[in-house]
Design a protein around this motif. Structure first.
Motif, mmCIF file in Angstrom:
data_model
loop_
_atom_site.group_PDB
_atom_site.id
_atom_site.type_symbol
_atom_site.label_atom_id
_atom_site.label_comp_id
_atom_site.label_asym_id
_atom_site.label_seq_id
_atom_site.Cartn_x
_atom_site.Cartn_y
_atom_site.Cartn_z
ATOM 1 N N VAL A 1 22.034 -12.270 61.730
ATOM 2 C CA VAL A 1 21.232 -11.056 61.805
ATOM 3 C C VAL A 1 22.180 -9.878 61.986
ATOM 4 C CG1 VAL A 1 19.473 -9.855 63.159
ATOM 5 C CG2 VAL A 1 19.322 -12.319 62.843
ATOM 6 N N THR A 2 21.928 -8.802 61.261
ATOM 7 C CA THR A 2 22.770 -7.611 61.389
ATOM 8 C C THR A 2 22.294 -6.755 62.560
ATOM 9 O OG1 THR A 2 21.414 -6.183 59.987
ATOM 10 C CG2 THR A 2 23.077 -7.574 58.875
ATOM 11 N N TYR A 3 23.141 -5.855 62.986
ATOM 12 C CA TYR A 3 22.771 -4.938 64.055
ATOM 13 C C TYR A 3 21.599 -4.060 63.626
ATOM 14 C CZ TYR A 3 27.181 -6.340 66.149
ATOM 15 O OH TYR A 3 28.199 -7.070 66.702
ATOM 16 N N TYR A 4 21.544 -3.726 62.354
ATOM 17 C CA TYR A 4 20.431 -2.934 61.843
ATOM 18 C C TYR A 4 19.118 -3.709 61.984
ATOM 19 C CZ TYR A 4 24.033 0.052 59.847
ATOM 20 O OH TYR A 4 25.104 0.882 59.685
ATOM 21 N N GLU A 5 19.171 -4.995 61.694
ATOM 22 C CA GLU A 5 17.975 -5.834 61.828
ATOM 23 C C GLU A 5 17.560 -5.977 63.289
ATOM 24 O OE1 GLU A 5 18.434 -8.715 57.928
ATOM 25 O OE2 GLU A 5 19.599 -9.187 59.728
#
Length: 66
Positions: free
Chosen positions: A3-7
């Motif tokens: 999971v990305t930080y944006y997600e």
């Protein structure tokens, strides 16, 4: 799949700084462990883990944005 930080913060990759900050603040209020103490230790542990993810995402994205 990671999971990305944006997600984690629920924002788009091209989100402006103010939107990233607002998303962080909303999530921090929702998941802060102090608000989950009445629900028991398991809930507090879960909230603490989620807050670590949220704080790390903000630390990285907030620094990149500003």
């Amino acid at each position: 799949m990671a999971v990305t930080y944006y997600e984690v913060l629920g924002v788009a990759r091209d989100a402006p700084t103010d939107q990233i900050r607002r998303a962080y603040l909303v999530l921090a209020r929702q998941h802060h462990p102090d608000f989950h103490t009445a629900a028991g230790a398991g809930s507090v542990d879960s909230a603490e883990e989620r807050m670590r993810e949220i704080n790390l995402a903000w630390q990285v994205l907030g620094d990149e944005a500003g």
